[in-house]
Design an enzyme around this catalytic site. Sequence first.
Site, mmCIF file in Angstrom:
data_model
loop_
_atom_site.group_PDB
_atom_site.id
_atom_site.type_symbol
_atom_site.label_atom_id
_atom_site.label_comp_id
_atom_site.label_asym_id
_atom_site.label_seq_id
_atom_site.Cartn_x
_atom_site.Cartn_y
_atom_site.Cartn_z
ATOM 1 N N LEU A 150 57.206 -26.638 -12.342
ATOM 2 C CA LEU A 150 58.331 -27.687 -12.932
ATOM 3 C C LEU A 150 57.840 -28.565 -13.838
ATOM 4 C CD1 LEU A 150 61.420 -27.516 -12.377
ATOM 5 C CD2 LEU A 150 61.285 -29.671 -11.237
ATOM 6 N N ILE A 153 58.492 -26.876 -19.601
ATOM 7 C CA ILE A 153 59.442 -25.667 -19.866
ATOM 8 C C ILE A 153 59.989 -25.149 -18.332
ATOM 9 C CG2 ILE A 153 58.917 -23.185 -19.937
ATOM 10 C CD1 ILE A 153 56.602 -23.629 -21.826
ATOM 11 N N ARG A 173 52.193 -28.486 -7.392
ATOM 12 C CA ARG A 173 51.103 -28.979 -6.395
ATOM 13 C C ARG A 173 51.372 -30.083 -5.660
ATOM 14 N NH1 ARG A 173 46.229 -28.971 -10.653
ATOM 15 N NH2 ARG A 173 47.858 -29.356 -12.098
ATOM 16 N N ILE A 229 57.219 -15.664 -17.195
ATOM 17 C CA ILE A 229 57.093 -15.826 -18.599
ATOM 18 C C ILE A 229 55.884 -16.718 -18.718
ATOM 19 C CG2 ILE A 229 59.390 -15.641 -19.343
ATOM 20 C CD1 ILE A 229 57.877 -19.109 -18.301
ATOM 21 N N ARG A 231 51.948 -16.322 -17.161
ATOM 22 C CA ARG A 231 50.691 -15.335 -17.447
ATOM 23 C C ARG A 231 50.729 -14.335 -16.383
ATOM 24 N NH1 ARG A 231 50.493 -17.664 -21.474
ATOM 25 N NH2 ARG A 231 49.001 -18.957 -22.383
ATOM 26 N N ASP A 255 57.885 -10.965 -19.195
ATOM 27 C CA ASP A 255 57.361 -11.074 -20.516
ATOM 28 C C ASP A 255 55.767 -10.910 -20.583
ATOM 29 O OD1 ASP A 255 58.193 -11.835 -23.562
ATOM 30 O OD2 ASP A 255 56.812 -13.537 -22.980
ATOM 31 N N GLU A 260 47.938 -6.715 -20.684
ATOM 32 C CA GLU A 260 48.709 -6.747 -21.919
ATOM 33 C C GLU A 260 47.710 -6.637 -23.087
ATOM 34 O OE1 GLU A 260 50.168 -10.989 -22.916
ATOM 35 O OE2 GLU A 260 51.034 -10.449 -21.337
ATOM 36 N N HIS A 278 55.595 -10.266 -24.439
ATOM 37 C CA HIS A 278 54.885 -11.815 -24.734
ATOM 38 C C HIS A 278 55.673 -12.381 -25.905
ATOM 39 C CE1 HIS A 278 51.318 -14.198 -23.340
ATOM 40 N NE2 HIS A 278 52.454 -14.965 -23.572
#
Length: 311
Positions: A150, A153, A173, A229, A231, A255, A260, A278
């Site tokens: 959180l 983004i 965390r 969205i 990694r 995404d 990739e 991505h």
Amino acid sequence: MTPVLLLLVAIADEHKALLHARFRVIDAPTPALRAAALAEQAADIEYVLTNGSVGFTGAEIAALPRLRLLAAQGAGYENLDLAAARARGVPVCNGAGTNDDCVADHTLALLLASVRALPRQQAALRAGQWRDALPLYPHFTGRRLGVIGLGQIGRKIAARAAAFGMVIGYHNRRPSDAAGAARYFPSVLELAAWADDLVVATPGGAGTTHLVNAEVLTALGPGGHVVNIARGSCVDTAALAAALREGRIAGAALDVFEGEPHWPAALDGLDNLILTPHVAGWSPQAIRATVETFLANVDALQRGAPLLTAL
């Protein structure tokens, strides 16, 4: 003398023009061009613009005697060797905040498409099936969304989901002072057991590798959806593929994914999986903002002022 910029990411010509107006740009978006630039022009390079996935190594930093600034285009910086840069006294910055809205919009689009099974419904319609022959898919109101990470983004994703009537939980965390009404869970497993759907919005790196694993997916349950969205490394691909094939979760939308730009063979043939290349943070507005933020950091450096988005 015009300063020299090593550009390691591919960007559109309209945005690259902003860089050409200020620098002699060495355009090196492929491994071969990158290696050639470092071998032939290392003595001239003063600025490097990369991103978290492409990164920049300690050996590369050491090879640039005139390096003044190392920059990540977006928010991610997991593959930039910060310790090596700091040891050399080279400042590092990123593009934090430049594409947050774009990523959050894309995330909700993926979640909606997955929960409402839009690709499946279109395929059924094209195959001649009408709604009476199809399953019913849930709407958002009242569903529980678990946000893993959180940060800036993650909070924008949560705000958009809350506007759809979703109930928000999260895992960081530690609890966030900016979480508002969102409920904190001390582990990803506990969050998944509570949630109907999970969004992965945490930074990449060793500390978050396979944070979403088989145990987490089982806890999410057969009605759950996963959106990543962050990694690709944050989600265990083999575990996700197995959960999708066996119906232990309902769907996923990625995404980003391991390996990739080539998606893993384990993900082939899954009609309850949505993939995008991505692009969650890519829009004309967002990319321009990343370039403008980089230039603003360069201006600050040249004035001797603090960087806007220092790492």
